[in-house]
Design a protein around this motif. Structure first.
Motif, PDB file in Angstrom:
ATOM      1  N   TYR A   4       0.840  -1.188   0.000  1.00 55.89           N
ATOM      2  CA  TYR A   4       0.000   0.000   0.000  1.00 55.89           C
ATOM      3  C   TYR A   4       0.877   1.241   0.000  1.00 55.89           C
ATOM      4  O   TYR A   4       2.029   1.201   0.419  1.00 55.89           O
ATOM      5  N   LYS A   5       0.335   2.349  -0.518  1.00 52.18           N
ATOM      6  CA  LYS A   5       1.082   3.598  -0.610  1.00 52.18           C
ATOM      7  C   LYS A   5       1.043   4.323   0.722  1.00 52.18           C
ATOM      8  O   LYS A   5       0.035   4.310   1.421  1.00 52.18           O
ATOM      9  N   SER A   6       2.173   4.952   1.037  1.00 50.72           N
ATOM     10  CA  SER A   6       2.270   5.705   2.272  1.00 50.72           C
ATOM     11  C   SER A   6       3.208   6.881   2.049  1.00 50.72           C
ATOM     12  O   SER A   6       3.855   6.986   1.002  1.00 50.72           O
ATOM     13  N   SER A   7       3.272   7.778   3.029  1.00 48.82           N
ATOM     14  CA  SER A   7       4.184   8.910   2.940  1.00 48.82           C
ATOM     15  C   SER A   7       4.632   9.303   4.331  1.00 48.82           C
ATOM     16  O   SER A   7       4.002   8.944   5.330  1.00 48.82           O
ATOM     17  N   SER A   8       5.733  10.060   4.368  1.00 49.96           N
ATOM     18  CA  SER A   8       6.309  10.457   5.635  1.00 49.96           C
ATOM     19  C   SER A   8       7.130  11.722   5.450  1.00 49.96           C
ATOM     20  O   SER A   8       7.627  11.986   4.353  1.00 49.96           O
ATOM     21  N   LYS A  21       5.966  -3.965  17.945  1.00 47.95           N
ATOM     22  CA  LYS A  21       6.299  -5.253  18.560  1.00 47.95           C
ATOM     23  C   LYS A  21       5.773  -6.424  17.740  1.00 47.95           C
ATOM     24  O   LYS A  21       6.266  -7.529  17.834  1.00 47.95           O
ATOM     25  N   LYS A  22       4.779  -6.147  16.905  1.00 47.89           N
ATOM     26  CA  LYS A  22       4.099  -7.213  16.166  1.00 47.89           C
ATOM     27  C   LYS A  22       4.504  -7.298  14.692  1.00 47.89           C
ATOM     28  O   LYS A  22       4.477  -8.368  14.099  1.00 47.89           O
ATOM     29  N   TRP A  23       4.875  -6.164  14.087  1.00 45.07           N
ATOM     30  CA  TRP A  23       5.068  -6.098  12.636  1.00 45.07           C
ATOM     31  C   TRP A  23       6.484  -5.694  12.245  1.00 45.07           C
ATOM     32  O   TRP A  23       7.145  -4.943  12.941  1.00 45.07           O
ATOM     33  N   VAL A  24       6.897  -6.168  11.062  1.00 43.77           N
ATOM     34  CA  VAL A  24       8.087  -5.671  10.370  1.00 43.77           C
ATOM     35  C   VAL A  24       7.560  -4.918   9.155  1.00 43.77           C
ATOM     36  O   VAL A  24       6.737  -5.445   8.398  1.00 43.77           O
ATOM     37  N   TYR A  25       7.987  -3.677   8.994  1.00 50.14           N
ATOM     38  CA  TYR A  25       7.566  -2.864   7.854  1.00 50.14           C
ATOM     39  C   TYR A  25       8.634  -2.944   6.781  1.00 50.14           C
ATOM     40  O   TYR A  25       9.799  -2.646   7.042  1.00 50.14           O
ATOM     41  N   VAL A  26       8.239  -3.354   5.588  1.00 51.24           N
ATOM     42  CA  VAL A  26       9.150  -3.433   4.444  1.00 51.24           C
ATOM     43  C   VAL A  26       8.688  -2.388   3.445  1.00 51.24           C
ATOM     44  O   VAL A  26       7.499  -2.321   3.107  1.00 51.24           O
ATOM     45  N   ARG A  27       9.627  -1.555   2.983  1.00 49.23           N
ATOM     46  CA  ARG A  27       9.268  -0.454   2.085  1.00 49.23           C
ATOM     47  C   ARG A  27      10.080  -0.525   0.812  1.00 49.23           C
ATOM     48  O   ARG A  27      11.217  -0.981   0.801  1.00 49.23           O
ATOM     49  N   ASN A  29      10.420   1.546  -3.404  1.00 49.46           N
ATOM     50  CA  ASN A  29      10.104   2.694  -4.264  1.00 49.46           C
ATOM     51  C   ASN A  29      10.011   3.996  -3.463  1.00 49.46           C
ATOM     52  O   ASN A  29       9.070   4.766  -3.613  1.00 49.46           O
ATOM     53  N   ILE A  30      11.013   4.236  -2.618  1.00 45.89           N
ATOM     54  CA  ILE A  30      11.033   5.449  -1.787  1.00 45.89           C
ATOM     55  C   ILE A  30      11.452   6.630  -2.659  1.00 45.89           C
ATOM     56  O   ILE A  30      12.505   6.607  -3.287  1.00 45.89           O
ATOM     57  N   VAL A  31      10.590   7.652  -2.720  1.00 41.80           N
ATOM     58  CA  VAL A  31      10.831   8.831  -3.558  1.00 41.80           C
ATOM     59  C   VAL A  31      10.720  10.089  -2.696  1.00 41.80           C
ATOM     60  O   VAL A  31       9.738  10.270  -1.981  1.00 41.80           O
ATOM     61  N   GLU A  32      11.744  10.941  -2.791  1.00 45.28           N
ATOM     62  CA  GLU A  32      11.725  12.212  -2.065  1.00 45.28           C
ATOM     63  C   GLU A  32      11.075  13.278  -2.944  1.00 45.28           C
ATOM     64  O   GLU A  32      11.315  13.323  -4.153  1.00 45.28           O
ATOM     65  N   TYR A  33      10.255  14.128  -2.343  1.00 44.16           N
ATOM     66  CA  TYR A  33       9.648  15.232  -3.083  1.00 44.16           C
ATOM     67  C   TYR A  33       9.404  16.402  -2.134  1.00 44.16           C
ATOM     68  O   TYR A  33       9.444  16.243  -0.919  1.00 44.16           O
ATOM     69  N   GLU A  34       9.199  17.572  -2.709  1.00 44.27           N
ATOM     70  CA  GLU A  34       8.903  18.760  -1.911  1.00 44.27           C
ATOM     71  C   GLU A  34       7.471  19.197  -2.157  1.00 44.27           C
ATOM     72  O   GLU A  34       6.941  19.030  -3.248  1.00 44.27           O
ATOM     73  N   PHE A  50       6.225   6.204  -0.685  1.00 44.17           N
ATOM     74  CA  PHE A  50       6.758   4.850  -0.821  1.00 44.17           C
ATOM     75  C   PHE A  50       5.617   3.845  -0.754  1.00 44.17           C
ATOM     76  O   PHE A  50       4.492   4.182  -0.387  1.00 44.17           O
ATOM     77  N   GLU A  51       5.948   2.622  -1.128  1.00 44.63           N
ATOM     78  CA  GLU A  51       5.032   1.506  -0.955  1.00 44.63           C
ATOM     79  C   GLU A  51       5.508   0.728   0.265  1.00 44.63           C
ATOM     80  O   GLU A  51       6.712   0.644   0.527  1.00 44.63           O
ATOM     81  N   GLU A  52       4.551   0.152   0.983  1.00 45.28           N
ATOM     82  CA  GLU A  52       4.872  -0.477   2.258  1.00 45.28           C
ATOM     83  C   GLU A  52       4.028  -1.730   2.436  1.00 45.28           C
ATOM     84  O   GLU A  52       2.912  -1.821   1.949  1.00 45.28           O
ATOM     85  N   ILE A  53       4.607  -2.679   3.121  1.00 49.52           N
ATOM     86  CA  ILE A  53       3.873  -3.885   3.479  1.00 49.52           C
ATOM     87  C   ILE A  53       4.208  -4.221   4.926  1.00 49.52           C
ATOM     88  O   ILE A  53       5.328  -4.000   5.372  1.00 49.52           O
ATOM     89  N   LYS A  54       3.222  -4.693   5.670  1.00 49.14           N
ATOM     90  CA  LYS A  54       3.425  -5.111   7.058  1.00 49.14           C
ATOM     91  C   LYS A  54       3.465  -6.632   7.089  1.00 49.14           C
ATOM     92  O   LYS A  54       2.559  -7.290   6.587  1.00 49.14           O
ATOM     93  N   ILE A  55       4.532  -7.149   7.705  1.00 48.68           N
ATOM     94  CA  ILE A  55       4.689  -8.597   7.807  1.00 48.68           C
ATOM     95  C   ILE A  55       4.775  -8.964   9.292  1.00 48.68           C
ATOM     96  O   ILE A  55       5.566  -8.351  10.023  1.00 48.68           O
ATOM     97  N   PRO A  56       3.989  -9.915   9.734  1.00 41.95           N
ATOM     98  CA  PRO A  56       4.102 -10.326  11.140  1.00 41.95           C
ATOM     99  C   PRO A  56       5.534 -10.765  11.459  1.00 41.95           C
ATOM    100  O   PRO A  56       6.173 -11.461  10.658  1.00 41.95           O
ATOM    101  N   LYS A  57       6.044 -10.341  12.601  1.00 42.68           N
ATOM    102  CA  LYS A  57       7.428 -10.654  12.961  1.00 42.68           C
ATOM    103  C   LYS A  57       7.704 -12.157  12.979  1.00 42.68           C
ATOM    104  O   LYS A  57       8.786 -12.594  12.609  1.00 42.68           O
ATOM    105  N   ASP A  58       6.717 -12.943  13.379  1.00 48.19           N
ATOM    106  CA  ASP A  58       6.950 -14.380  13.484  1.00 48.19           C
ATOM    107  C   ASP A  58       7.078 -15.079  12.133  1.00 48.19           C
ATOM    108  O   ASP A  58       7.551 -16.209  12.069  1.00 48.19           O
ATOM    109  N   VAL A  59       6.696 -14.435  11.030  1.00 47.30           N
ATOM    110  CA  VAL A  59       6.854 -15.048   9.706  1.00 47.30           C
ATOM    111  C   VAL A  59       7.823 -14.267   8.812  1.00 47.30           C
ATOM    112  O   VAL A  59       8.035 -14.641   7.664  1.00 47.30           O
TER     113      VAL A  59
END
Length: 88
Positions: A4-8, A21-27, A29-34, A50-59
């Motif tokens: 899914y798309k996200s920004s920061s 504590k539960k998730w690993v975030y994998v990102r 296509n990180i693009v900087e913009y103003e 960027f695009e992001e996916i949440k993966i349970p830490k145990d998998v």
């Protein structure tokens, strides 16, 4: 799992296992913009999309293993193409 798309306003880590504590975030296509400040468009602020996916830490270890296999298969495929077609 779906990307899914996200920004920061801060540059995100490609792999972040510290913010949850539960998730690993994998990102990817990180693009900087103003973008103009919401109160004053003359003031430019830095953002990251960027695009992001949440993966349970145990998998997550399974995800890492599968990704590494995929990367190796891509390398093997490129080598075979170079051997067959002389790197064209």
């Amino acid at each position: 799992m779906t990307w899914y798309k996200s920004s920061s306003m801060t540059k995100p880590k490609t792999i972040d296992d510290t913010i949850s504590k539960k998730w690993v975030y994998v990102r990817r296509n990180i693009v900087e913009y103003e973008q103009g400040n919401e109160f004053n468009s003359d003031i430019k602020e830095k953002f990251y999309s960027f695009e992001e996916i949440k993966i349970p830490k145990d998998v997550y270890s399974i995800f890492e293993f599968e990704k590494s296999n995929s990367d190796r298969l891509n390398d093997i495929e490129e080598t075979i193409v170079e051997m067959l077609y002389g790197g064209e």
